[in-house]
Write a protein that holds these residues in place. Sequence first.
Motif, PDB file in Angstrom:
ATOM      1  N   HIS A  24       0.816  -1.221   0.000  1.00  0.00           N
ATOM      2  CA  HIS A  24       0.000   0.000   0.000  1.00  0.00           C
ATOM      3  C   HIS A  24       0.843   1.262   0.000  1.00  0.00           C
ATOM      4  N   ARG A  25       1.974   1.208   0.683  1.00  0.00           N
ATOM      5  CA  ARG A  25       2.819   2.400   0.760  1.00  0.00           C
ATOM      6  C   ARG A  25       3.533   2.654  -0.558  1.00  0.00           C
ATOM      7  N   TRP A  26       4.011   1.586  -1.193  1.00  0.00           N
ATOM      8  CA  TRP A  26       4.799   1.722  -2.417  1.00  0.00           C
ATOM      9  C   TRP A  26       4.238   0.820  -3.516  1.00  0.00           C
ATOM     10  N   PRO A  27       3.062   1.113  -4.051  1.00  0.00           N
ATOM     11  CA  PRO A  27       2.473   0.238  -5.071  1.00  0.00           C
ATOM     12  C   PRO A  27       3.306   0.163  -6.353  1.00  0.00           C
ATOM     13  N   ASP A  28       4.114   1.190  -6.607  1.00  0.00           N
ATOM     14  CA  ASP A  28       4.946   1.213  -7.815  1.00  0.00           C
ATOM     15  C   ASP A  28       6.421   0.979  -7.516  1.00  0.00           C
ATOM     16  N   GLY A  29       6.734   0.408  -6.365  1.00  0.00           N
ATOM     17  CA  GLY A  29       8.123   0.153  -5.974  1.00  0.00           C
ATOM     18  C   GLY A  29       8.541   1.050  -4.827  1.00  0.00           C
ATOM     19  N   VAL A  30       9.469   0.573  -4.024  1.00  0.00           N
ATOM     20  CA  VAL A  30       9.928   1.283  -2.824  1.00  0.00           C
ATOM     21  C   VAL A  30      10.589   2.600  -3.215  1.00  0.00           C
ATOM     22  N   ARG A  31      10.259   3.650  -2.474  1.00  0.00           N
ATOM     23  CA  ARG A  31      10.818   4.988  -2.670  1.00  0.00           C
ATOM     24  C   ARG A  31      11.496   5.422  -1.375  1.00  0.00           C
ATOM     25  N   CYS A  32      12.545   6.201  -1.488  1.00  0.00           N
ATOM     26  CA  CYS A  32      13.270   6.701  -0.321  1.00  0.00           C
ATOM     27  C   CYS A  32      12.361   7.589   0.526  1.00  0.00           C
ATOM     28  N   ALA A  33      12.407   7.372   1.831  1.00  0.00           N
ATOM     29  CA  ALA A  33      11.587   8.159   2.752  1.00  0.00           C
ATOM     30  C   ALA A  33      12.109   9.592   2.881  1.00  0.00           C
ATOM     31  N   SER A  34      13.369   9.844   2.487  1.00  0.00           N
ATOM     32  CA  SER A  34      13.947  11.184   2.604  1.00  0.00           C
ATOM     33  C   SER A  34      13.853  11.988   1.312  1.00  0.00           C
ATOM     34  N   CYS A  35      14.293  11.375   0.192  1.00  0.00           N
ATOM     35  CA  CYS A  35      14.369  12.148  -1.054  1.00  0.00           C
ATOM     36  C   CYS A  35      13.421  11.648  -2.138  1.00  0.00           C
ATOM     37  N   ASP A  36      12.665  10.598  -1.862  1.00  0.00           N
ATOM     38  CA  ASP A  36      11.677  10.026  -2.783  1.00  0.00           C
ATOM     39  C   ASP A  36      12.300   9.365  -4.018  1.00  0.00           C
ATOM     40  N   SER A  37      13.583   9.077  -3.966  1.00  0.00           N
ATOM     41  CA  SER A  37      14.245   8.393  -5.071  1.00  0.00           C
ATOM     42  C   SER A  37      13.790   6.939  -5.139  1.00  0.00           C
ATOM     43  N   GLY A  38      13.776   6.394  -6.332  1.00  0.00           N
ATOM     44  CA  GLY A  38      13.474   4.983  -6.512  1.00  0.00           C
ATOM     45  C   GLY A  38      14.721   4.116  -6.488  1.00  0.00           C
ATOM     46  N   GLN A  39      15.878   4.744  -6.296  1.00  0.00           N
ATOM     47  CA  GLN A  39      17.157   4.030  -6.284  1.00  0.00           C
ATOM     48  C   GLN A  39      17.467   3.524  -4.874  1.00  0.00           C
ATOM     49  N   VAL A  40      16.726   2.512  -4.440  1.00  0.00           N
ATOM     50  CA  VAL A  40      16.903   1.962  -3.091  1.00  0.00           C
ATOM     51  C   VAL A  40      17.223   0.474  -3.182  1.00  0.00           C
ATOM     52  N   VAL A  41      17.948  -0.002  -2.179  1.00  0.00           N
ATOM     53  CA  VAL A  41      18.286  -1.422  -2.099  1.00  0.00           C
ATOM     54  C   VAL A  41      17.962  -1.923  -0.698  1.00  0.00           C
ATOM     55  N   ARG A  42      17.700  -3.210  -0.617  1.00  0.00           N
ATOM     56  CA  ARG A  42      17.467  -3.834   0.697  1.00  0.00           C
ATOM     57  C   ARG A  42      18.731  -3.697   1.532  1.00  0.00           C
ATOM     58  N   ASN A  43      18.526  -3.506   2.836  1.00  0.00           N
ATOM     59  CA  ASN A  43      19.660  -3.287   3.725  1.00  0.00           C
ATOM     60  C   ASN A  43      19.460  -4.051   5.035  1.00  0.00           C
ATOM     61  N   GLY A  44      19.093  -5.310   4.928  1.00  0.00           N
ATOM     62  CA  GLY A  44      18.913  -6.148   6.104  1.00  0.00           C
ATOM     63  C   GLY A  44      17.532  -6.003   6.712  1.00  0.00           C
ATOM     64  N   TRP A  45      17.412  -6.534   7.917  1.00  0.00           N
ATOM     65  CA  TRP A  45      16.148  -6.540   8.642  1.00  0.00           C
ATOM     66  C   TRP A  45      16.322  -5.863   9.985  1.00  0.00           C
ATOM     67  N   ASP A  46      15.257  -5.321  10.520  1.00  0.00           N
ATOM     68  CA  ASP A  46      15.260  -4.687  11.836  1.00  0.00           C
ATOM     69  C   ASP A  46      15.621  -5.725  12.892  1.00  0.00           C
ATOM     70  N   ASP A  47      16.428  -5.315  13.876  1.00  0.00           N
ATOM     71  CA  ASP A  47      16.862  -6.248  14.923  1.00  0.00           C
ATOM     72  C   ASP A  47      15.706  -6.700  15.811  1.00  0.00           C
ATOM     73  N   ALA A  48      14.828  -5.787  16.152  1.00  0.00           N
ATOM     74  CA  ALA A  48      13.723  -6.119  17.062  1.00  0.00           C
ATOM     75  C   ALA A  48      12.557  -6.773  16.329  1.00  0.00           C
ATOM     76  N   ARG A  49      12.256  -6.330  15.140  1.00  0.00           N
ATOM     77  CA  ARG A  49      11.149  -6.871  14.338  1.00  0.00           C
ATOM     78  C   ARG A  49      11.750  -7.465  13.063  1.00  0.00           C
ATOM     79  N   HIS A  50      11.981  -8.733  13.083  1.00  0.00           N
ATOM     80  CA  HIS A  50      12.724  -9.393  12.009  1.00  0.00           C
ATOM     81  C   HIS A  50      11.987  -9.425  10.681  1.00  0.00           C
ATOM     82  N   THR A  51      10.741  -8.994  10.649  1.00  0.00           N
ATOM     83  CA  THR A  51       9.987  -8.954   9.393  1.00  0.00           C
ATOM     84  C   THR A  51       9.934  -7.543   8.813  1.00  0.00           C
ATOM     85  N   ARG A  52      10.530  -6.577   9.518  1.00  0.00           N
ATOM     86  CA  ARG A  52      10.582  -5.189   9.039  1.00  0.00           C
ATOM     87  C   ARG A  52      11.844  -5.009   8.200  1.00  0.00           C
TER      88      ARG A  52
END
Length: 162
Positions: A24-52
């Motif tokens: 719902h947040r990114w129906p057309d692909g993940v966008r940067c929360a700061s600059c709205d760029s579409g040039q983003v890559v996965r960077n691991g998982w949250d330590d406390a919530r392993h599904t985030r």
Amino acid sequence: MGSDLIRLSALLDDAKCFDLIRQHRWPDGVRCASCDSGQVVRNGWDDARHTRQRWLCKDCKARFDDLTGTVLAGHHQPLRVWVLCLYFMGLNLSNRQIAQELDLNEGDVQAMTGQLRQGLVERQPDVRLDGEVEADEVYVVAGHKGNPAAVQKKAGRDAGGG
């Protein structure tokens, strides 16, 4: 509460809720929360919530996760509880009923529903009205609790000079 009670929160898992948020947040692909760029890559998982999922923007080097910049960020309740709270709000349940369903105290639910409402209101697009608007005498009468005789009586009294 009986031992045969099944809570909806036990039927949902956070992984599915995070998938839902991403869709719902990114129906057309993940966008940067700061600059709205579409040039983003996965960077691991949250330590406390392993599904985030964590993300890294290649353009501005910002790091963010699935909830960064949302009303759901920074809370201790699992995401599935927030999703269910929103669902129950859509069913028009009271805060007391939601608290019972989620096994939370009413104060926590009051805070959650307030934050969800405020977050949704802030994210609504501005309303833009255009075109013709029509109104008829029913609208005017409805403003006087459906008592047209009182409106005419008052109009007659005002016309007579008092």
